[in-house]
Design a protein around this motif. Structure first.
Motif, PDB file in Angstrom:
ATOM      1  N   VAL A 105       0.833  -1.197   0.000  1.00  0.00           N
ATOM      2  CA  VAL A 105       0.000   0.000   0.000  1.00  0.00           C
ATOM      3  C   VAL A 105       0.874   1.257   0.000  1.00  0.00           C
ATOM      4  O   VAL A 105       0.517   2.257  -0.618  1.00  0.00           O
ATOM      5  N   ALA A 106       2.028   1.189   0.644  1.00  0.00           N
ATOM      6  CA  ALA A 106       2.947   2.335   0.637  1.00  0.00           C
ATOM      7  C   ALA A 106       3.400   2.636  -0.786  1.00  0.00           C
ATOM      8  O   ALA A 106       3.420   3.799  -1.209  1.00  0.00           O
ATOM      9  N   LYS A 107       3.746   1.595  -1.515  1.00  0.00           N
ATOM     10  CA  LYS A 107       4.208   1.774  -2.899  1.00  0.00           C
ATOM     11  C   LYS A 107       3.084   2.319  -3.773  1.00  0.00           C
ATOM     12  O   LYS A 107       3.289   3.264  -4.531  1.00  0.00           O
ATOM     13  N   ARG A 108       1.898   1.748  -3.645  1.00  0.00           N
ATOM     14  CA  ARG A 108       0.770   2.175  -4.487  1.00  0.00           C
ATOM     15  C   ARG A 108       0.276   3.576  -4.140  1.00  0.00           C
ATOM     16  O   ARG A 108      -0.125   4.333  -5.020  1.00  0.00           O
ATOM     17  N   ALA A 109       0.299   3.918  -2.862  1.00  0.00           N
ATOM     18  CA  ALA A 109      -0.165   5.247  -2.432  1.00  0.00           C
ATOM     19  C   ALA A 109       0.954   6.282  -2.499  1.00  0.00           C
ATOM     20  O   ALA A 109       0.723   7.461  -2.262  1.00  0.00           O
TER      21      ALA A 109
END
Length: 133
Positions: free
Chosen positions: A9-13
């Motif tokens: 989620v860190a990468k996508r957000a």
């Protein structure tokens, strides 16, 4: 999208995992916990994180983000409430721009007065000390 780990989620957000953990600590998001204790992020968490990332990039404070997020999740919200927050922030940005322009003008003037050579005279230092003419 299925359930995501904090790294995913860190990468996508496009947010650091540390920021995501901070948002959880202060109650902006509440991811689920897997049986092993790991955070599990749902689509709704991802959308909130994206929202928060964009709001923070525009300079909204954490408290403004909290209010905006609550309004975002409230289907009965009044857009006037959202606009009032945005207008207040815009006024603050305009004041900062005015301050930065004044700083720029002062520093430009001091820099132009400085010869920048081997002599010890320095109008910039004199200006910073309040001794400028």
């Amino acid at each position: 999208m299925t359930n995501l780990t904090i790294g995913e989620v860190a990468k996508r957000a496009n947010l650091p995992a540390k920021t995501i953990r901070y948002y959880e600590d202060i109650g902006l998001i509440t991811p689920l916990r897997d049986s092993n204790g790991y955070r599990v992020f749902r689509d709704s968490d991802f959308h909130k994180l994206t929202f928060l990332g964009r709001a923070r990039a525009l300079g909204f404070t954490i408290e403004d983000c909290r209010t905006l997020l609550a309004l975002y999740e409230d289907d009965s919200r009044a857009s006037a409430d959202v606009k009032a927050i945005a207008q207040k922030h815009l006024t603050e940005i305009e004041a900062k721009i005015t301050d930065l322009q004044a700083m720029h003008a002062t520093l430009s003037e001091l820099s132009q007065k400085c010869c920048g050579d081997a002599r010890p005279d320095c109008p910039i230092l004199e200006g910073l000390s309040g001794q400028a003419n």
